[in-house]
Scaffold this active site. Structure first.
Site, PDB file in Angstrom:
ATOM      1  N   ASP A  11     104.946  37.033  15.957  1.00 40.63           N
ATOM      2  CA  ASP A  11     104.360  35.437  15.468  1.00 40.63           C
ATOM      3  C   ASP A  11     104.384  34.752  16.498  1.00 40.63           C
ATOM      4  O   ASP A  11     103.510  33.992  16.629  1.00 40.63           O
ATOM      5  CB  ASP A  11     104.817  35.134  14.219  1.00 40.63           C
ATOM      6  CG  ASP A  11     104.461  35.720  12.859  1.00 40.63           C
ATOM      7  OD1 ASP A  11     103.193  36.490  13.192  1.00 40.63           O
ATOM      8  OD2 ASP A  11     105.040  35.450  11.916  1.00 40.63           O
ATOM      9  N   GLY A  27      93.697  31.348  12.150  1.00 38.54           N
ATOM     10  CA  GLY A  27      94.619  32.357  12.510  1.00 38.54           C
ATOM     11  C   GLY A  27      94.284  33.863  12.743  1.00 38.54           C
ATOM     12  O   GLY A  27      95.242  34.608  13.080  1.00 38.54           O
ATOM     13  N   SER A  65     108.197  24.206   6.929  1.00 33.84           N
ATOM     14  CA  SER A  65     109.265  24.264   7.531  1.00 33.84           C
ATOM     15  C   SER A  65     109.832  25.966   7.080  1.00 33.84           C
ATOM     16  O   SER A  65     111.145  26.068   7.426  1.00 33.84           O
ATOM     17  CB  SER A  65     110.380  23.550   6.986  1.00 33.84           C
ATOM     18  OG  SER A  65     110.537  23.478   5.528  1.00 33.84           O
ATOM     19  N   GLY A  66     109.066  26.944   6.935  1.00 30.32           N
ATOM     20  CA  GLY A  66     109.688  28.294   6.825  1.00 30.32           C
ATOM     21  C   GLY A  66     109.505  29.109   7.997  1.00 30.32           C
ATOM     22  O   GLY A  66     109.585  28.487   9.026  1.00 30.32           O
ATOM     23  N   LYS A 116     110.116  36.241   5.770  1.00 33.92           N
ATOM     24  CA  LYS A 116     110.331  36.475   7.095  1.00 33.92           C
ATOM     25  C   LYS A 116     111.786  36.024   7.538  1.00 33.92           C
ATOM     26  O   LYS A 116     112.260  36.423   8.508  1.00 33.92           O
ATOM     27  CB  LYS A 116     109.528  35.530   7.856  1.00 33.92           C
ATOM     28  CG  LYS A 116     108.063  36.045   7.886  1.00 33.92           C
ATOM     29  CD  LYS A 116     106.819  35.352   8.855  1.00 33.92           C
ATOM     30  CE  LYS A 116     105.468  35.788   8.523  1.00 33.92           C
ATOM     31  NZ  LYS A 116     104.820  34.960   9.130  1.00 33.92           N
ATOM     32  N   SER A 137      95.673  42.743   7.318  1.00 26.40           N
ATOM     33  CA  SER A 137      96.166  44.059   8.263  1.00 26.40           C
ATOM     34  C   SER A 137      96.107  45.351   7.905  1.00 26.40           C
ATOM     35  O   SER A 137      96.104  46.225   8.939  1.00 26.40           O
ATOM     36  CB  SER A 137      97.760  43.594   8.051  1.00 26.40           C
ATOM     37  OG  SER A 137      98.285  42.323   8.448  1.00 26.40           O
TER      38      SER A 137
END
Length: 245
Positions: free
Chosen positions: A101, A228, A125-126, A65, A16
């Site tokens: 996202d 990604g 699962s986050g 997040k 980033s």
């Protein structure tokens, strides 16, 4: 000076800073900077804004997040939909959470696979998993989750290893975990990869390294693979639009 940045732990793997530094240079925004704020514990979050008065917005990465939302003054509909925020904008002194996202994942998946009709298996699962779930729901793609514990998803990794034929149901497998992310490149989700269906799709939200062990397993068993990077770039552009709104 206008400062933007990334919070999470770790953040050294992130592209980033490089992405936005190039963007600011291209736009000739000499008074803009993008910094990495490594933050292991979220109780450091309020102090960040007190220390950096010129901080206008941040991106949020793992593992914060979901829990960062309790520190915010309000949530955009995107963050409410997902239950997590990966973009924060300080507007008139208030901190507002967004989720780019989910929109970025949805668009990158549409760009990659036209009119996918099968089921998806989400690894993890986050907060990133929740964004993927929202994106798949928008596209009417049914999904199941795999987690380390029974409470976290529909299957555990141990259950799939005990009954590997489960893998044959899912033509699209999406890794939302940090397994395989730099510097732990050698790690990967523990699955019976030799049981995947022919013509499967492996999508890894990780972009550093470009090809994770997860994607290598996909290629080994003739799956199409995608990392990604496009999702990162799409969500970064959406972040920039939010910070300039």
């Amino acid at each position: 000076m206008k400062t933007f940045g990334l919070i999470g732990y770790p953040v050294g793997h992130s592209y980033s800073k490089e992405y936005f530094t190039k963007k600011f240079r291209k736009l000739d925004l000499k008074d803009h900077s993008y910094e990495l704020f490594e933050m292991e514990f979220l109780n450091e979050f309020p102090a960040l804004w007190l220390k950096h008065r010129d901080l206008h917005g941040v991106n949020v990465t793992v593992p914060h997040k979901e829990k960062v939302t309790k520190y915010l003054d309000s949530l955009d509909t995107s963050a409410i939909k997902v239950g997590a925020a990966n973009v924060i904008y300080k507007k008139v002194g208030k901190l507002i959470g967004f989720n780019t996202d989910y929109m970025a994942f949805r668009e990158s998946l549409k760009n990659w696979i036209k009119n996918y009709k099968g089921e998806a298996l989400i690894l993890g699962s986050g907060g990133a998993s929740k964004a993927v779930q929202a994106g798949l729901a928008d596209l009417n793609i049914p999904y199941n989750q795999v987690s380390r514990s029974v409470k976290g998803g529909d299957y555990t990794y141990d259950q799939i290893k005990a009954n590997p034929l489960i893998m044959e149901r899912f033509k699209l497998i999406i890794n939302t975990t940090p397994l395989g992310m730099f510097p732990n490149n050698e790690t990967y989700p523990d699955l019976p990869y030799n049981k995947i269906s022919k013509g499967s799709y492996f999508y890894d939200l990780i972009y550093n390294p470009i090809q994770t062990e997860f994607l290598k397993f996909g290629e080994k068993y003739a799956a199409k693979t995608k990392n990604g990077m496009e999702m990162l770039e799409l969500q970064a552009e959406q972040s920039w639009e939010i910070w300039n709104s």
